[in-house]
Motif scaffolding. Sequence first.
Motif, PDB file in Angstrom:
ATOM      1  N   LEU A  72       0.867  -1.175   0.000  1.00 52.90           N
ATOM      2  CA  LEU A  72       0.000   0.000   0.000  1.00 52.90           C
ATOM      3  C   LEU A  72       0.902   1.223   0.000  1.00 52.90           C
ATOM      4  O   LEU A  72       0.515   2.303  -0.430  1.00 52.90           O
ATOM      5  N   ILE A  73       2.108   1.020   0.512  1.00 47.86           N
ATOM      6  CA  ILE A  73       3.160   2.029   0.379  1.00 47.86           C
ATOM      7  C   ILE A  73       4.344   1.329  -0.287  1.00 47.86           C
ATOM      8  O   ILE A  73       4.765   0.263   0.154  1.00 47.86           O
ATOM      9  N   GLU A  74       4.823   1.914  -1.367  1.00 48.41           N
ATOM     10  CA  GLU A  74       5.930   1.292  -2.085  1.00 48.41           C
ATOM     11  C   GLU A  74       7.250   1.670  -1.421  1.00 48.41           C
ATOM     12  O   GLU A  74       7.518   2.846  -1.217  1.00 48.41           O
ATOM     13  N   PRO A  75       8.078   0.684  -1.089  1.00 51.62           N
ATOM     14  CA  PRO A  75       9.380   1.030  -0.508  1.00 51.62           C
ATOM     15  C   PRO A  75      10.249   1.777  -1.521  1.00 51.62           C
ATOM     16  O   PRO A  75      10.123   1.558  -2.728  1.00 51.62           O
ATOM     17  N   THR A  76      11.077   2.661  -1.001  1.00 55.33           N
ATOM     18  CA  THR A  76      12.007   3.373  -1.881  1.00 55.33           C
ATOM     19  C   THR A  76      13.165   2.458  -2.250  1.00 55.33           C
ATOM     20  O   THR A  76      13.655   2.481  -3.375  1.00 55.33           O
ATOM     21  N   SER A  77      13.587   1.634  -1.278  1.00 53.62           N
ATOM     22  CA  SER A  77      14.642   0.669  -1.574  1.00 53.62           C
ATOM     23  C   SER A  77      14.512  -0.499  -0.619  1.00 53.62           C
ATOM     24  O   SER A  77      13.788  -0.437   0.370  1.00 53.62           O
ATOM     25  N   GLY A  78      15.224  -1.577  -0.932  1.00 54.53           N
ATOM     26  CA  GLY A  78      15.205  -2.750  -0.071  1.00 54.53           C
ATOM     27  C   GLY A  78      14.489  -3.922  -0.716  1.00 54.53           C
ATOM     28  O   GLY A  78      14.015  -3.818  -1.858  1.00 54.53           O
ATOM     29  N   ARG A  79      14.433  -5.031   0.027  1.00 52.14           N
ATOM     30  CA  ARG A  79      13.839  -6.256  -0.494  1.00 52.14           C
ATOM     31  C   ARG A  79      12.843  -6.806   0.509  1.00 52.14           C
ATOM     32  O   ARG A  79      13.096  -6.788   1.712  1.00 52.14           O
ATOM     33  N   ILE A  80      11.699  -7.256   0.032  1.00 54.39           N
ATOM     34  CA  ILE A  80      10.739  -7.913   0.913  1.00 54.39           C
ATOM     35  C   ILE A  80      10.368  -9.241   0.270  1.00 54.39           C
ATOM     36  O   ILE A  80       9.998  -9.285  -0.911  1.00 54.39           O
ATOM     37  N   THR A  81      10.495 -10.317   1.042  1.00 48.56           N
ATOM     38  CA  THR A  81      10.154 -11.621   0.484  1.00 48.56           C
ATOM     39  C   THR A  81       9.176 -12.350   1.395  1.00 48.56           C
ATOM     40  O   THR A  81       9.123 -12.116   2.595  1.00 48.56           O
ATOM     41  N   MET A  82       8.383 -13.226   0.764  1.00 44.65           N
ATOM     42  CA  MET A  82       7.433 -14.063   1.490  1.00 44.65           C
ATOM     43  C   MET A  82       7.731 -15.499   1.074  1.00 44.65           C
ATOM     44  O   MET A  82       7.594 -15.827  -0.107  1.00 44.65           O
ATOM     45  N   ASP A  83       8.201 -16.297   2.029  1.00 42.77           N
ATOM     46  CA  ASP A  83       8.696 -17.636   1.702  1.00 42.77           C
ATOM     47  C   ASP A  83       9.663 -17.586   0.515  1.00 42.77           C
ATOM     48  O   ASP A  83       9.583 -18.413  -0.395  1.00 42.77           O
ATOM     49  N   GLY A  84      10.501 -16.577   0.512  1.00 44.49           N
ATOM     50  CA  GLY A  84      11.522 -16.469  -0.514  1.00 44.49           C
ATOM     51  C   GLY A  84      11.092 -15.770  -1.790  1.00 44.49           C
ATOM     52  O   GLY A  84      11.915 -15.392  -2.617  1.00 44.49           O
ATOM     53  N   GLU A  85       9.783 -15.579  -1.957  1.00 41.54           N
ATOM     54  CA  GLU A  85       9.273 -14.945  -3.181  1.00 41.54           C
ATOM     55  C   GLU A  85       9.382 -13.424  -3.069  1.00 41.54           C
ATOM     56  O   GLU A  85       8.952 -12.845  -2.069  1.00 41.54           O
ATOM     57  N   ASP A  86       9.958 -12.816  -4.078  1.00 46.00           N
ATOM     58  CA  ASP A  86      10.160 -11.368  -4.060  1.00 46.00           C
ATOM     59  C   ASP A  86       8.825 -10.646  -4.259  1.00 46.00           C
ATOM     60  O   ASP A  86       8.237 -10.705  -5.329  1.00 46.00           O
ATOM     61  N   LEU A  87       8.371  -9.960  -3.222  1.00 42.03           N
ATOM     62  CA  LEU A  87       7.048  -9.326  -3.288  1.00 42.03           C
ATOM     63  C   LEU A  87       7.042  -8.085  -4.167  1.00 42.03           C
ATOM     64  O   LEU A  87       6.008  -7.693  -4.697  1.00 42.03           O
ATOM     65  N   LEU A  88       8.199  -7.455  -4.299  1.00 40.23           N
ATOM     66  CA  LEU A  88       8.225  -6.202  -5.047  1.00 40.23           C
ATOM     67  C   LEU A  88       8.136  -6.426  -6.554  1.00 40.23           C
ATOM     68  O   LEU A  88       7.926  -5.484  -7.310  1.00 40.23           O
ATOM     69  N   SER A  89       8.276  -7.695  -6.976  1.00 45.38           N
ATOM     70  CA  SER A  89       8.189  -7.945  -8.412  1.00 45.38           C
ATOM     71  C   SER A  89       6.782  -8.361  -8.820  1.00 45.38           C
ATOM     72  O   SER A  89       6.504  -8.575  -9.985  1.00 45.38           O
TER      73      SER A  89
END
Lengths: 216, 352
Positions: free
Chosen positions: B86-103
């Motif tokens: 709901l808010i896009e990070p400016t930088s960094g990585r967020i994963t859920m069970d290894g899956e890249d959420l930002l992609s």
Amino acid sequence: MDRFLSYVGRHTDDLLQQGLEHATVVGTAIVIATVLGVALGVTTWDRPMGRAAAVATTGTFLTIPSFALLGLLIPLLGLGWTPTVVALVVYSLLPITRNTIVGLREVAPAILEAARGTGMGPTRTLLRVQLPLAWPLILTGIRVSTQLTVGIAAIAAYVAGPGLGNEIFDGLSRLGSKNAINQALAGTLGVIVLALAFDLLFFAVRRLTTPRGLRV
Amino acid sequence: MSDHASPTATVPAGTVPAGTGADADGETATRHGARIELADVSKIYAGQEEPAVESFSMVIPAGELVCFVGPSGCGKTTTMKMVNRLIEPTSGRITMDGEDLLSLNPHELRRRIGYVIQQIGLFPHMSIADNVALVPRMLGWDKRRTAERVDELLHLVGLEPGRFRSRYPRQLSGGQQQRVGVIRALAADPPVMLMDEPFGATDPITREHLQNEFLALQRRLRKTIVFVTHDFEEALRLGDRIAVLGERSRIVQYDTPDRILAEPADDYVRSFVGGQAAIKRLGLIRAGDLDLLPAGSASLPSVRVDATLRDVLDAIVAHRAQRIAVVDSDGRVRGELDFDSLTAAADSGGAR
């Protein structure tokens, strides 16, 4: 009174014909104005500049005297139905646009947040959430516009437009002759009856289209 | 409330069932939580020099409920909302069970993450059933499966489907509405839930009720939950772990409630803990989790196995008793506790 009633009795077919035309031209204009006004409201409601411009512009339209507007449309659109419908659309825009804007702005931010949070896109949110919630107000705007244009449509006879205005104009132009007043009166009363009929229609539409959750 | 788990059993955290990657394929069986990792996540709003969130890194183990605690404006909500973008990070990585959420497509991502807010945000023009069915319908579930799921969830939070299915939000009390808010988020059985002060707007009695109910629910469902609150007591009650956040969402301490109470990292954390840390720690430990003293013959004041040691202490003081009996739900005496049991438990850091 007797003579008025007998006039109406003798001209029932004409009056019905013109009443029907009157209703048709108003209905056509309102449908077009609803599409335009809601579109204008939807595109501007969350932009302060945009919505101010939309309300100011459509508000200015309302200040143009109807005689003047219809007359000015003749060189562009000629006589008859077209300038009539265009003029009525112009006059209908303000109430519909403004109520669309107000209705959309009244949807609580938490509801939009929830919609976004559950993965609804902007279009789905608009169609499934925002417009249904704003609908009672939008409908009120449409109703006000209808009342407004039922009266203004009578002036359309000036540009050879359809409707009960022809009775009124005919009658008034023959003042002094037999039945002139009765003719003008019949046209005027016809407009009032039509306005009341539209109002009744909106009452029904409102009952049928307001989401149940908003009525409980 | 949970009907099968024995009172002493603690469900192991992070039991991820096989096949969590599979989506909506006819399973109504509960999907447990997914592991979330945030790595070096920052948010800088356009036109602002100070970041709202600065290099935030955290691992949230699968199936755990993590409370973000911090003062207003510390960035805890911003941090949470970056998980469902709901808010896009400016930088960094967020994963859920290894899956890249930002992609991922953000709308599709949000349908896989439950979201509950303080203002609830039920759609007033839709029936309760339609509100709950929202995400399943977007995911293309068929009518029968959706209807069954709605009824199942209404049951789960004690709202009888026959009575509540076709009601509208305005006809429900605040507590009932919040329950619907929670099951709407659970509808498509997402592995992860984000909750932004969900019980903050309810009165204290309703709040405690909702908290207990929710805790019982979570013990069964084992979702991974990020729970934002500014109420430290709430964090103690609900959290498997608590992250105490400072300005720009800096993690001051990230630990279990017991460890935060026993060993606050600094004065800032201590200020959240407030006084009576020892008593609060007793509140985290259940009587049934301790090794009980053998039951004697004397009749004693009693507490239930699921009572906390704080309740035991209360009973000791209230009855001027040396010993308190611990009884199970059938009223059978399981054993006894005395004051020394309490201090010993506090020393060993509980059995959570």
